[in-house]
Design a protein around this motif. Structure first.
Motif, mmCIF file in Angstrom:
data_model
loop_
_atom_site.group_PDB
_atom_site.id
_atom_site.type_symbol
_atom_site.label_atom_id
_atom_site.label_comp_id
_atom_site.label_asym_id
_atom_site.label_seq_id
_atom_site.Cartn_x
_atom_site.Cartn_y
_atom_site.Cartn_z
ATOM 1 N N ILE A 154 -30.727 -25.291 -19.975
ATOM 2 C CA ILE A 154 -30.587 -24.143 -19.082
ATOM 3 C C ILE A 154 -31.961 -23.686 -18.593
ATOM 4 N N SER A 157 -33.297 -26.154 -16.093
ATOM 5 C CA SER A 157 -32.588 -26.077 -14.824
ATOM 6 C C SER A 157 -33.069 -24.880 -14.010
ATOM 7 N N VAL A 158 -33.220 -23.737 -14.676
ATOM 8 C CA VAL A 158 -33.696 -22.541 -13.989
ATOM 9 C C VAL A 158 -35.128 -22.741 -13.507
ATOM 10 N N LEU A 175 -27.108 -25.588 -12.238
ATOM 11 C CA LEU A 175 -26.907 -25.316 -13.657
ATOM 12 C C LEU A 175 -25.539 -25.812 -14.127
#
Length: 264
Positions: A154, A157-158, A175
């Motif tokens: 996560i 991805s961010v 995401l």
């Protein structure tokens, strides 16, 4: 039209057929019944983990403060729910519920396979107290590792969305794709069952008085496993792989199909 449940069941049957034809260390196939059970549980674990990740992809987008996305912030100290956030405790509860029965069955299957291989009947089953305790400990460790990897994915991805200047809609879509990943479910399902099975076999060997263990691998094994093949050590010692990892038993790496031969 077939339902999702029917499609998942068909995929599990295909999984068993495909992986039954693969090369495994001989000990796994010595008992056709326990080998097929191992494959069936492997397939079921892939479904359970895959469905968990599929559902998590919806929840994960709520663990990010998308209003902060334009800021030049570090993903590990920015908008993603941190390690102490209660949502991760809840995720571990959900993943444990989805997998613990399968892990218990896998550990029991390894112990039962030991009875076939070594001829000492102990009457192990998934209801054995020691098997259930081992399953709880193993599942907790597995779930913790999967959850830590999920948090990392996560954050990455961010961070990528920030680097690319994506808006919240594109970042959210990215995401979801990262989390709802059948390849990851497949990788987990082809690694953890061997670990759990070998945990059960190890429990059987210890309970029946085995003194030593020998690493038994496949011809043409990987660079991690090849140096271990044929190595014999005391049952309570650890094998050391070329990369420095210490292991009580296989799996030495994802999709490892090595096993141990116990010596009495």
């Amino acid at each position: 039209m077939a339902t999702r449940a029917e499609l998942l069941k068909a995929r599990e049957e295909l999984h068993v057929a495909i992986h039954a034809s693969e090369e495994w260390q001989d000990g796994y196939k010595a008992s056709p019944d326990t080998f097929r059970r191992l494959l069936e549980l492997e397939a079921s674990l892939e479904t359970a983990v895959g469905e968990y990740l599929h559902e998590l992809s919806d929840r994960a987008v709520k663990y990010v403060d998308w209003s902060r996305l334009p800021e030049p912030i570090k993903a590990d100290a920015g908008p993603v729910a941190n390690n102490d956030d209660p949502v991760w405790n809840q995720e571990q509860v959900l993943l444990t519920a989805a997998t613990i029965e399968l892990i218990t069955e896998l550990i029991a299957t390894g112990a039962i396979a030991g009875e076939y291989l070594y001829g000492i009947h102990m009457g192990f089953s998934s209801l054995d107290d020691a098997i259930m305790q081992a399953a709880r400990l193993y599942t907790a460790q597995m779930v913790k590792g999967i959850t830590e990897t999920t948090r990392k994915l996560i954050r990455e991805s961010v961070a990528k969305s920030i680097a690319l200047g994506e808006d919240a809609q594109k970042a959210t879509a990215r995401l979801r794709t990262v989390i709802d990943n059948p390849v990851r479910a497949d990788l987990i399902a082809q690694t953890e069952p061997v670990n759990a099975y070998q945990t059960g076999l190890r429990h059987y060997a210890s309970a029946t008085g085995a003194k030593k263990k020998t690493w038994d691998g496949l011809r043409g094994a990987c660079q991690l496993c090849t140096p271990l093949i044929g190595k014999t050590i005391d049952i309570d010692e650890l094998f050391t792989t070329p990369n420095g990892a210490e292991l009580d038993h296989p799996a030495a790496h994802p999709r490892c199909r090595c096993s141990l031969v116990y010596i009495y």
